[in-house]
Design an enzyme around this catalytic site. Structure first.
Site, PDB file in Angstrom:
ATOM      1  CD  GLU A 174      15.294  -4.024   4.233  1.00 28.98           C
ATOM      2  OE1 GLU A 174      14.371  -4.249   5.022  1.00 28.98           O
ATOM      3  OE2 GLU A 174      15.105  -3.712   3.051  1.00 28.98           O
TER       4      GLU A 174
ATOM      5  CG  ASP B 268      16.723  -2.831   0.632  1.00 24.88           C
ATOM      6  OD1 ASP B 268      15.543  -3.194   0.592  1.00 24.88           O
ATOM      7  OD2 ASP B 268      17.204  -2.161   1.559  1.00 24.88           O
TER       8      ASP B 268
ATOM      9  CB  SER C 226      11.882  -3.307   3.101  1.00 26.29           C
ATOM     10  OG  SER C 226      12.253  -2.789   4.339  1.00 26.29           O
TER      11      SER C 226
ATOM     12  CG  ASP D 136      -6.790   7.687  -6.443  1.00 26.18           C
ATOM     13  OD1 ASP D 136      -6.157   7.475  -5.385  1.00 26.18           O
ATOM     14  OD2 ASP D 136      -7.784   8.439  -6.505  1.00 26.18           O
ATOM     15  CB  ILE D 137      -4.568   2.811  -3.797  1.00 24.63           C
ATOM     16  CG1 ILE D 137      -3.358   2.543  -4.701  1.00 24.63           C
ATOM     17  CG2 ILE D 137      -5.026   1.549  -3.090  1.00 24.63           C
ATOM     18  CD1 ILE D 137      -3.635   1.623  -5.863  1.00 24.63           C
TER      19      ILE D 137
ATOM     20  N   GLY E  78      -8.092  10.198  -4.686  1.00 23.02           N
ATOM     21  CA  GLY E  78      -7.045  11.206  -4.566  1.00 23.02           C
ATOM     22  C   GLY E  78      -6.032  10.818  -3.507  1.00 23.02           C
TER      23      GLY E  78
ATOM     24  CG  ASP F 104      -4.980   7.187   0.368  1.00 24.13           C
ATOM     25  OD1 ASP F 104      -3.954   6.562   0.682  1.00 24.13           O
ATOM     26  OD2 ASP F 104      -5.680   6.894  -0.627  1.00 24.13           O
TER      27      ASP F 104
END
Length: 701
Positions: free
Chosen positions: A176, A180, A354, A403-404, A420, A422
């Site tokens: 991690e 990062d 992550s 916008d997904i 929009g 979600d």
């Protein structure tokens, strides 16, 4: 996941110290919660290759594991300068210079510096000088460098102080940390990165790491971990309110769920998508099925989540996510991981929210650096700017976010993406250049949007195409990264008089003449090697003494000139490729026709078979007459002295009439004729390709 800065280490190079007295409330966790353990939100698998194999970003080729360059192109992050190129203050700001990203994680990764160095070398990213921050150093830290990356590692205590004692090693948290650091750096390559390692994964220890980040001074805190929310979360919200600080947290990798710290209204909650990008045009994304998000059971609705935000609607509680980035492990990103005590580098394909969180942290660092260039304060908590200033303005929302609208992460009524806002992807994924320009501008004016596209051409043929742009005002154009000779006009028309073979990635920048905001698009220009003209050979049949003509048509991208060879006397070809022969002589000839490209000089040829034969077959037959119900039979004679075989076709045949062969005769038979007038069309073609036809009337009374 975020990338980190790599580079050499110089223990004697200390961070400058200063003394500042600060007073603030220190939030604490209830004793029943303090020892709860957080989980890192990352998923990884070995890369399909021992070393990263860079997939060519050609049209139609999708990448399974993405490189930093591909991610920067997909999300329209500013291009990185070529190695050795002088970096201007503006360009440095586009790389996050002068900003600090705090990576908060648990346990110790002893190879973080070495992994970052390998990552930077592999992907040609700026290196990072290792800066030692002594446990006794005065805080806050001195300002970050405005022209170079710095990387530091510190260990925190649960109380929010520093210690010289490194935490224990944990392989999961080490991975991690690697992702990062590396992907924060890949996004903001000149930002200072401070890795804060908590002694363990308890919430009490991780809260201490956040407190230490606050003490270190202005910056962005990236948190790629989480624990289930509870009634206690509001009691520690004040830790996310330090001046000039931005906090980001992953929403989780187990589908519909709400976790801390992303649920805090002061934290930017980052969800995940599945990215599909082939190097040209606009990226395609759907919500990742594993992304976290949902409606909090405890945190009240923050003011920025109002009905004015498209798709938001009414909600009685805080909803996460706020934003999103690529996170699906199936569309992962390269990360270098090393086992303690080993110099072997393992390349992993990493995913999870992550992955999306540190990249958004890098994007905020770029925005803050650009704002500093414009003499503006850092964003701090960015929610109001993102929701109220950008998302509520239709044109601005469309230019700054993708916008997904597809995908789901559960079966609940709010578990599917939609137009929009979600809960899976929040406002969407960033169009980075436009987003940074809008966050830097004096208002929420939308920057020009230059859609990327693919263009193809051929060597030797002048190339010209017009760049498209979505802008509220007139724009000026600039072109960079293009091949020599390629230019762009004031009208956005790109020309290249003499293209050379290869694939090129010119970057086109449109600058709004009224607002000064800019937008960029990368075009994929592929110039193929010149091809010779092509001709399709055919066979031509003629008769002696009867004028003959046929067309030889070449397929070519440029005009051609025609020539003929091996032709009999009297046969010629004109400029349009028409072959003529006024008085053909008996025989079979092989005639070569050539077509020469007038620009490239390449020539294509084809051999035509020309057969001049005697007169073709002859059909002899009288009209056929008969009476209803009375069987009839009639003969059709075929003759041709030079032929060895025939093909016979008869059409217009009434039902019941049959035919048989007898030598050179075709016998027509009809057992029960039906009253009427009929017409038989007989076509005979001999083995020389010569044919004739006759119409034979049939009358039944």
């Amino acid at each position: 996941m975020l990338s980190a800065c790599g580079g050499g280490s110089n223990p004697a190079d200390q961070v400058a110290s200063g003394t500042v007295t600060m007073q603030m409330d220190v939030p604490t966790l209830p004793s029943a919660v303090a020892e709860q353990v957080a989980t890192p939100f990352s998923q990884s698998e070995p890369s399909p290759d021992a070393e990263p194999v860079f997939t060519p970003m050609a049209a139609g080729t999708n990448t399974a594991t993405y490189t930093p360059a591909q991610i920067r192109a997909a999300y329209s992050l500013p291009d990185l300068p070529a190695s050795g190129t002088a970096v201007t203050a503006v360009k440095a700001a586009q790389m996050g210079a002068g900003q600090t990203i705090y990576i908060v994680n648990a346990y110790h990764n002893p190879n973080a510096i070495a992994e970052l160095a390998v990552f930077n070398q592999k992907f040609a990213l700026p290196t990072c000088a290792t800066k030692i921050i002594a446990p006794t150093a005065a805080l806050p830290l001195a300002a970050a460098s405005t022209n170079a990356c710095e990387f530091s590692v510190v260990y925190n205590t649960a109380a929010g102080g520093m210690t010289a004692t490194a935490p224990a090693y944990n392989s999961g948290w080490a991975t991690e940390i690697a992702l990062d650091v590396q992907w924060a750096h890949a996004t903001a390559p000149l930002a200072r990165i401070v890795l804060i390692e908590a002694p363990d994964a308890s919430l009490n220890s991780l809260l201490g790491a956040i407190k230490l980040a606050n003490s270190m001074g202005p910056g962005i805190v990236s948190m790629s971990f989480g624990a289930a929310e509870g009634s206690w979360t509001a009691s520690v919200d004040s830790v996310f309110t330090a001046p000039k600080m931005t906090y980001l947290a992953a929403t989780g990798d187990s589908g519909m769920a709400v976790s801390w710290p992303s649920v805090s209204p002061n934290v930017l909650a980052v969800g995940g998508t599945t990215l599909n990008y082939n190097g040209t045009g606009t990226r395609s994304e759907v919500s990742w099925s594993g992304t976290g998000g949902g409606i909090s059971a405890y945190s009240a609705t923050p003011s920025y989540q109002s009905n004015a935000v498209p798709g938001m609607g009414f909600t009685s509680r805080r909803v996460v996510a706020d934003v999103a980035f690529n996170a699906d492990p199936a569309t992962g990103q390269y990360t270098a991981v090393m086992t303690p005590g080993s110099s072997t580098v393992n390349w992993m394909s990493v995913g999870g929210t992550s992955l999306s969180t540190p990249q958004w942290a890098g994007l905020i660092a770029i925005a803050n650096a650009s704002r500093a260039q414009a003499s503006k304060a850092a964003l701090g908590l960015p929610h109001s700017a993102l929701y109220s200033q950008l998302a509520t303005v239709p044109g601005t929302y469309a230019s700054t976010f993708a916008d997904i609208t597809r995908g789901s992460h559960g079966t609940c009524s709010t578990c599917a993406s939609k137009v929009g806002y979600d809960q899976l992807t929040g406002l969407g994924t960033p169009n980075a250049t436009s987003l940074v320009n809008s966050l830097t501008g004096t208002n929420a004016s939308a920057a020009p949007v230059v859609p990327s596209a693919a263009v193809s051409g051929t060597v030797g043929t002048a190339l010209s195409f017009t760049v498209s742009v979505n802008a509220s005002n007139p724009v000026t154009w600039t072109l960079s990264g293009g091949p020599a000779g390629m230019t762009i006009s004031n009208a956005g028309v790109i020309t290249w008089p003499t293209p050379l073979v290869g694939t090129y990635g010119p970057v086109i920048t449109a600058k709004d003449t009224a607002t000064g905001l800019t937008g960029q698009g990368t075009y994929s220009v592929t110039i193929a090697a010149a091809k010779a003209p092509t001709l399709t050979a055919t066979s031509v049949i003629g008769r002696p003494g009867v004028a003959l003509s046929f067309a030889a048509t070449a397929v070519s991208s440029n005009p051609v000139t025609y020539a003929i060879s091996g032709n009999p006397a009297g046969m010629s070809i004109n400029t349009a490729g028409l072959v003529t022969w006024a008085s053909p002589a008996l025989g079979t000839y092989s005639v070569t026709v050539s077509a020469k490209d007038t620009k490239t000089g390449l020539t294509g040829t084809a051999v035509y078979s020309v057969k001049i034969a005697n007169a073709g077959p002859v059909i002899t037959s009288a009209a056929i007459n008969g009476t209803v119900g009375k069987a009839l039979s009639s003969s059709i004679n075929i003759s041709d002295a030079t032929a060895t075989s025939f093909r016979i076709s008869i059409s217009g045949v009434p039902l019941g009439m049959t035919f048989s062969l007898s030598g050179m005769n075709v016998i027509a038979s009809w057992t029960k004729p039906v009253a009427g007038t009929y017409s038989l069309k007989v076509v005979v073609t001999n083995n020389n390709g010569l044919s004739t036809q006759a119409t034979i009337p049939v009358t039944i009374k």
